[in-house]
Write an enzyme that holds these catalytic residues in place. Structure first.
Site, short mmCIF file in Angstrom:
data_model
loop_
_atom_site.label_atom_id
_atom_site.label_comp_id
_atom_site.label_asym_id
_atom_site.label_seq_id
_atom_site.Cartn_x
_atom_site.Cartn_y
_atom_site.Cartn_z
N TYR A 60 59.39 -40.04 -2.01
CA TYR A 60 59.77 -39.77 -0.62
C TYR A 60 60.22 -38.32 -0.44
O TYR A 60 59.79 -37.63 0.50
CB TYR A 60 60.90 -40.73 -0.23
CG TYR A 60 61.44 -40.61 1.17
CD1 TYR A 60 60.76 -41.18 2.24
CD2 TYR A 60 62.65 -39.98 1.40
CE1 TYR A 60 61.28 -41.09 3.52
CE2 TYR A 60 63.18 -39.89 2.68
CZ TYR A 60 62.49 -40.46 3.74
OH TYR A 60 63.01 -40.38 5.01
N LYS B 117 58.46 -35.46 1.84
CA LYS B 117 59.21 -34.87 2.94
C LYS B 117 59.36 -33.36 2.79
O LYS B 117 59.30 -32.61 3.78
CB LYS B 117 60.59 -35.53 3.04
CG LYS B 117 60.55 -36.96 3.56
CD LYS B 117 59.85 -37.06 4.89
CE LYS B 117 60.07 -38.38 5.59
NZ LYS B 117 59.32 -38.47 6.87
#
Length: 310
Positions: free
Chosen positions: A165, A169
């Site tokens: 993640y 990001k």
């Protein structure tokens, strides 16, 4: 000053709940015609349902706005293209794109496998790129676009168990930095949101007082501003949550310049490492070329930088 989206067409991905729903509702309340995209899956991206997107469309219409639903997955290039097609077919164009769709599959890196990694990157980073690719030519042709990518402080600062993640990001910032340059002459502005909010993906991780404070509705005004004609900035990373808004930048130290022609050794770097890491005169570069120009200005023309190691 009043911000309005009358006559504008917006796409919000992952808009069936949480932040995406909040963004879509606010844009619609200010006059935008909205494509509410949501696969309707679980937090980990499995399964699917039309219900979440349909519900938000019904809410927008009940409040007097205009909206249509789309259920495609952003992680599929054909699905991403169909999201944009839905906007063009329903409303004739795309002015605003808020890339918000995401999933979570948290796991420590020791236990991370390729499937877990790829699933998260496919939605967050690849999915953002795919939908933006599809919207880009429409915006170019119209000479107008406002695009918001969604990063996270997990990518900007790190968070245990979120390597997949966090990497996806952080990739938003790199994508934004290129697109802000490529979109400039077409009046396409590209900015990034780093939200802190209670959503399906975070509510179980937060204490009750944080859940109460970090409502999505306190983030969406920042998105609305970035998507508005009032905003003239591109390449901004906006941190937002709980009524707090701040700009985040990648900064570089003033640096140490070894004398041109000198044989540079690891020991020389070690000796100067404290100065290399000194951020007291930190600066931001608008592009990779700008950093190279800074280097050349010191090392080729000669400058104060040489005094650091002479």
């Amino acid at each position: 000053m009043s911000i309005s989206f009358d006559g504008r067409v917006a796409i919000v991905t992952g808009a069936g709940a949480g932040l995406g729903r909040s963004h879509a509702m606010l844009l619609a309340s200010r006059g935008a015609k909205v494509v509410v995209n949501d696969l309707g899956g679980a937090v980990d991206g499995t399964s699917g349902s039309a219900a979440p997107a349909d519900k938000v469309v019904d809410e927008i219409k009940a409040a007097g706005g205009e909206a249509v639903a789309n259920y495609d997955s952003v992680s599929d290039p054909a699905g991403a293209a169909n999201i944009v097609k839905t906007a063009v077919d329903a409303f004739g164009k795309v002015d605003i794109l808020v890339n918000n769709a995401g999933i979570l599959r948290d796991r420590s890196f020791t236990k991370m496998d390729a499937e877990t990694w790829n699933a998260v990157v496919a939605v967050h980073l690849n999915g953002t790129a795919y939908v933006t690719m599809a919207a880009w030519p429409v915006m170019r042709e119209n000479g107008y676009g406002r695009i918001v990518l969604t990063a996270s402080n997990s990518g900007l600062y790190g968070n245990f168990g979120q390597a997949n993640y966090g990497a996806a990001k952080a990739g938003m910032v790199g994508l934004m930095n290129v697109l802000k340059q490529e979109g400039r002459k077409y009046n396409i502005l590209v900015n990034t949101l780093a939200p802190m909010a209670t959503t399906r993906m975070t509510e179980e991780l937060m204490p009750p007082e944080a859940v109460k404070l970090l409502q999505p509705e306190l983030v969406s005004p920042g998105v609305a501003y970035l998507c508005s004609e009032t905003n003239e900035e591109s390449g901004i990373v906006l941190s937002a949550g709980g009524g707090y808004f701040a700009r985040i930048q990648v900064m570089g130290s003033e640096g140490v310049f070894m004398e041109p022609g000198t044989e540079v050794t690891p020991e020389m770097v070690a000796d100067q490492f404290a100065k290399i890491c000194d951020m007291s005169n930190a600066q931001n570069f608008d592009s990779s070329t700008a950093e190279l120009q800074y280097l050349f200005s010191k090392q080729i023309k000669g400058g104060v930088g040489h005094s650091h190691f002479s």
